[in-house]
Design an enzyme around this catalytic site. Structure first.
Site, short mmCIF file in Angstrom:
data_model
loop_
_atom_site.label_atom_id
_atom_site.label_comp_id
_atom_site.label_asym_id
_atom_site.label_seq_id
_atom_site.Cartn_x
_atom_site.Cartn_y
_atom_site.Cartn_z
N HIS A 100 -11.57 0.07 -0.55
CA HIS A 100 -10.78 -0.08 -1.66
C HIS A 100 -11.65 -0.35 -3.10
O HIS A 100 -11.15 0.12 -4.25
CB HIS A 100 -9.99 -1.28 -1.58
CG HIS A 100 -8.70 -1.04 -0.59
ND1 HIS A 100 -8.80 -1.28 0.51
CD2 HIS A 100 -7.68 -0.17 -0.78
CE1 HIS A 100 -7.55 -0.83 1.13
NE2 HIS A 100 -7.00 -0.13 0.27
N ASP A 126 -3.07 7.28 -3.00
CA ASP A 126 -3.41 6.77 -1.86
C ASP A 126 -2.42 7.07 -0.76
O ASP A 126 -1.66 6.06 -0.18
CB ASP A 126 -3.72 5.25 -1.87
CG ASP A 126 -4.65 4.74 -0.64
OD1 ASP A 126 -4.95 5.69 0.16
OD2 ASP A 126 -4.88 3.73 -0.61
#
Lengths: 496, 498
Positions: B264, B360
């Site tokens: 991330h 994502d």
């Protein structure tokens, strides 16, 4: 004792396999055959209340009629009306809509037009489908396009190659090579009128041609037969070899297609109707067209139109019932049945994913098209399937009778029975089935159609009554309807 | 006395049918194709019954004792059949073999029952009467079972307990028979003890049925399952092993709590840190809130819009104590707006511009997900980027799925975007790739926010260098009407796993 016990056990188990019938709603969709039959039966019509003088009248609001209107309007000609028998225009591009999705009632795609189909490309530029030579991605059929249920599972594509032998594959390759040769002759074009020349291929059936060429693969025969049933509503043995070959040799797409929309070609009809609404009078059946001096008198409902030119875009077989002095039209028309199935849940899927066009091998019907396939969503849990069935086996007249005789339950059961082969749980997914009966769905290119004098006479269009239906081409495809409509409009302008 | 005998006949007939139904239903449920499964299960079961009936002629002495031991065996094999099949499916490769072995074993034993019983009873009744009554009760028992199974047993007890319950009935009939036929039985004590043992075993199975069901499910995941839920859209499963919590969506690993920070941080900071003026951020997918956690490290970002399909997913990551701690309560932050919608359709109707967009999504494993990786989607994405804006796209592994990765890069290019591919190593995933896409040129950031565990500003430019085994390969762009990416992806991963 064991045999009776065995039977009992089997019966008990069969009863427990998933087959709990749920109630399925639905019925026949009004198909206009009752209005149409008033013409055939020469029923009395309402007396005339008003007479209008107008240069051009278009009879029929299908793709041919709408294309004629599109051309007139585009040329700046505004003085015309389009009369449609039914409450909604669209013809074979008619569509419907429910809480899940819009859906087609008949024609549901247009192959990506090649460079020669200039008029179709022009229309698509007008509608924003083609921009600067690039096709709008959202209107091209999404992957996966087609799948076939064969030998108990789904495969990608509809050429049945799952268990094909080398011999079968060689025949498919040889067939494709033959189609390429025919394409390069330049005679198999869309529109057909541009390239078609008298041909001996028109003297035999597609089935006979396959045999003559020593094609023996049963998969290839199924595939070609499927193509004829799908595009012409006829078996390969009832289709002119010229038309059968045209199907495979005419298309030169510059992009992977076809073009399609949730409501099928209804999307095109919708866009055209938005542009042309002011000319369109629905629920207006033309019941008489007769000479009036040097003009034509068109009677529709309580209005008579006195016109310089009439574009007859309705199916040509109606002309003898409407036009004074017209000879009978002896084209063959294929009867069809379409149904829209509302699925409030989707059947369990295994194997290749649900495609846009889903075909079951060795089914008498043509399979189903998924209306939600063109959705941008990733998750779809309800859908509408359009089930297509050209009644190609047996004579068209008998099948038309069958269409009118059998009740809705008969067709509902036939449809579910067909789908059940590939989707055992289909009965638990379907909440509604609406059925449309099309007695004269499309012209059938029978042996000899190309050289038919009658077809050429009607297509000649030297009088004030100008024929525009796609049946003048011998087969009903979007591109032919649009071409005939536009050409008729140009002729009509020449008469005014 | 006689009626009690016939009730036993009805009971064992019911048991026999229940085991057949359990096998057929489980096979359909686990393997699909119910017509095939039921046909073959019924066929092999009935054939085995025939074998059993034939074998009965070789039983000559001690009929009652044999009958009782057969009942006990049926009870054991049948009773545990369902549990055994579930576990076989979860833990072994040989589900089909075990299925048919169990079906045949039960079939042979059940085929022995009635012939033996009729022979036991033959001296008590006239043959005509005997056949009529035994068959009548046999069929009545079968009827009762076939009705009970779908209406009551499967919905109320489930498959594992239903089979065990009828195993107990079989064993009960065995115990009962030691009293019914006591005059025809020599040593009763040992038989009764055996009956009691079998009953205890089946009873224990009933008590542990819940554990058996869980064991069957958990084996699909390596570690202990701490949360599992089937939502309308997917199956959400969380597993835990020591301090490692892993999220699986429909069996695909999404993150491991031990190294998700690498993923991330690399997803967000190379892009967002290069946009000092960024105010509005959009996250598509990423309902775990972990990308949002990184975005909230920028005080100048005024609003983060998160669009995720599954409301249960965003709810879970907003409320679950462990998961909300993991994402630093990002989903309940006042700057964050959570929207549950289908991303493509949402983007289509939305008219806002964003400075930074995080894309994502799950990997393109099928044509539905593949739509989110097409030129059509990226063109639409481009229309939502502000003039200097950047988008970052999760793009699978450039090492394991090399052609897929470069296909995504090519697709972004075809959509008219400039592309800046980069990659990093995430232990639980392996080499992983992202692509930055923009309308205007991109320069790596000179400063990153404080408190990062993996990334520092000087580490960013090297991420954009690819070693030889990950260098670009030729790939067609992925289009809605020609989804090459799904085919590349399937091909790439098949190469790895086979």
């Amino acid at each position: 004792m064991s045999s009776t016990r065995r039977q009992f056990l089997s019966a008990a188990l069969v009863g427990l396999t998933p087959k709990t019938d749920r109630s399925i709603a639905g019925g026949f969709i009004d198909d206009g055959h009752q209005i149409g039959h008033q013409l055939r039966d020469r029923a009395p019509f309402a007396p005339v209340k008003q007479v209008m003088r107008i240069p051009i009248v278009i009879v029929g609001g299908g793709i041919a009629g709408l294309s004629a209107a599109w051309r007139l309007d585009k040329r700046g000609f505004r003085d015309f009306v389009l009369l449609e028998m039914e409450e909604r225009a669209g013809g074979n591009a008619r569509w419907g809509e429910n809480e899940i999705s819009p859906f087609p009632w008949a024609a549901h795609y247009v192959p990506v037009p090649g460079k020669k189909a200039e008029l179709v490309r022009e229309l698509f530029e007008d509608l924003g489908v083609l921009r600067a030579g690039v096709w709008e991605e959202r209107y091209l059929c999404f992957s996966p396009q087609e799948r076939l249920y064969v030998h108990g599972r789904w495969q990608e594509g509809i050429e049945p190659l799952t268990e094909a032998t080398t011999g079968d594959r060689e025949e498919f390759a040889r067939f494709a090579a033959r189609a390429n040769e025919f394409r390069s002759t330049g005679q198999f074009t869309i529109p057909m009128e541009l390239g078609a020349k008298p041909s001996t291929l028109d003297n035999l059936s597609m089935d006979d041609w396959l045999k003559q060429e020593h094609f023996t693969s049963r998969y290839l025969h199924w595939y070609v037969n499927y193509a004829c049933r799908d595009d012409y509503g006829a078996l390969a043995r009832d289709t002119s070899a010229w038309a059968g070959i045209h199907y495979f040799a005419s298309r030169e797409p510059d992009e992977k297609g076809p073009l399609t929309w949730p409501e099928g070609n209804g999307w095109i009809a919708r866009r055209l109707l938005e542009k042309l609404a002011r000319y369109v009078r629905t629920g207006n059946m033309v019941h008489r067209i007769a000479p009036e001096g040097r003009k034509l008198r068109v009677s529709a409902g309580e209005t008579d139109y006195i016109a310089d030119g009439v574009i007859f875009a309705a199916p040509s077989f109606l002309a003898p019932y409407v036009c004074e002095g017209a000879p009978p039209v002896r084209f063959v028309y294929s009867p069809w049945l379409t149904a829209n199935l509302t699925l409030d849940r989707l059947p369990a899927e295994r194997g290749f994913e649900t495609a846009w066009d889903n075909v079951i091998y060795d089914s008498p019907a043509l399979g189903y098209v998924v209306a939600t396939h063109q959705s941008l969503r990733t998750h779809i849990d309800r859908s509408v399937w359009t089930f297509y069935w050209s009644l190609a086996e047996g004579s068209p007249a008998d099948n038309r009778r069958l269409l009118l005789e059998k009740d809705w339950s008969h067709w509902k059961e036939a449809i579910l029975g067909d789908l059940e082969r590939a989707h055992p749980d289909i009965r638990q997914c379907v909440s509604r089935i609406d059925v449309l009966r099309l007695g004269h769905a499309m012209a059938r290119p029978v042996v000899g159609f190309l050289g038919s004098d009658q077809r050429r006479r009607l297509a000649d269009n030297s009088g004030r009554l100008i024929f525009a239906n796609s049946d003048l081409s011998g087969f009903s495809i979007f591109e032919e309807a649009q071409y005939r409509g536009v050409k008729a409009a140009e002729r009509a302008l020449g008469r005014c | 006395m006689t009626i009690v005998l016939f009730v036993s006949v009805a009971l064992i007939a019911a048991c026999g049918l229940i085991y057949e139904l359990v096998a057929g239903t489980l096979a359909s449920y686990l393997l699909g194709d119910s017509v095939f499964q039921f046909s073959t299960v019924i066929g092999s079961y009935l054939f085995a019954m025939g074998v059993g009936s034939y074998l009965s002629r070789f039983v000559t002495r001690g009929l009652v004792a044999r009958f009782i031991s057969i009942e006990l065996m049926v009870g054991l094999v049948g009773g545990f059949s369902s549990a055994a099949l579930f576990l076989a499916f979860a833990y072994t490769q040989g589900f089909r073999l075990i299925l048919y072995a169990i079906v045949v074993a039960i079939g042979i034993l059940v085929g022995l029952e009635i012939p033996l019983l009729m022979r036991i009873l033959k001296n008590r009744l006239e043959f005509r009467e005997l056949v009529a009554h035994v068959l009548t009760f046999d069929y009545l028992g079968a009827l009762a079972a076939s009705l009970l199974f779908p209406i009551l047993l499967v919905p109320k007890l489930g498959m594992v307990r239903s089979a065990l319950l009828f195993g107990i009935i079989n064993a009960g009939v065995a115990l009962w028979s030691t009293y019914l036929f006591r005059d025809q039985l020599g040593a009763r004590g040992l038989l009764r003890i055996t009956c009691a043992c079998v009953l205890v075993m089946l009873g224990a199975g009933m008590a542990g049925a819940e554990w058996i069901s869980q064991a069957a499910d958990a084996n699909l995941y390596a570690d202990e399952v701490i949360f599992a839920r089937d939502t309308r859209y997917q199956r959400i499963v969380l597993t835990k092993w020591k301090d490692d919590v892993r999220l699986f969506l429909s069996s695909h690993l999404q993150f491991s709590s031990r190294d998700e920070y690498r993923y991330h941080e690399a997803l967000v900071h190379p892009g967002l840190a290069a946009l000092p003026g960024a105010r509005r951020v959009l996250v598509l997918g990423g309902g775990d809130g972990l990308a949002v956690r990184e975005i909230l490290k920028y005080p100048d970002v005024g609003s983060v819009t998160l669009v995720d399909l599954d409301p249960e997913m965003t709810k879970l990551f907003s409320t679950h104590p462990y998961l909300a701690t993991l994402n630093a309560h990002s989903l309940t932050n006042a700057r964050v707006h959570v929207i549950n919608a289908d991303a493509f359709a949402w983007l289509q109707q939305n008219t806002d511009f964003f400075d930074f967009v995080v894309v994502d999504f799950p990997d393109p494993t099928n044509y539905s997900l593949g739509k989110l990786y097409t030129t059509a989607f990226y063109r639409l994405l481009g229309k939502h980027l502000s003039a200097q804006g950047l988008a970052v796209v999760q793009s699978t592994s450039p090492l394991f799925a090399r052609q897929s990765y470069w296909c995504i890069v090519e697709t972004l290019k075809q959509a008219g975007l400039k592309t800046y591919p980069y990659h990093l190593y995430v232990p639980s995933f392996g080499e992983w790739g992202f692509v930055l896409a923009a309308m205007s040129p991109y320069e790596p950031p000179v400063r990153l926010p404080g408190g990062l565990r993996y990334l520092a500003a000087p580490d960013v430019p090297p991420l954009f260098q690819f070693p030889a085994d990950m260098l670009p390969v030729d790939a067609e762009p992925n289009r809605l009407n020609d989804q090459v990416l799904v085919r590349y992806y399937e091909h790439d991963w098949r190469e790895i796993t086979h």
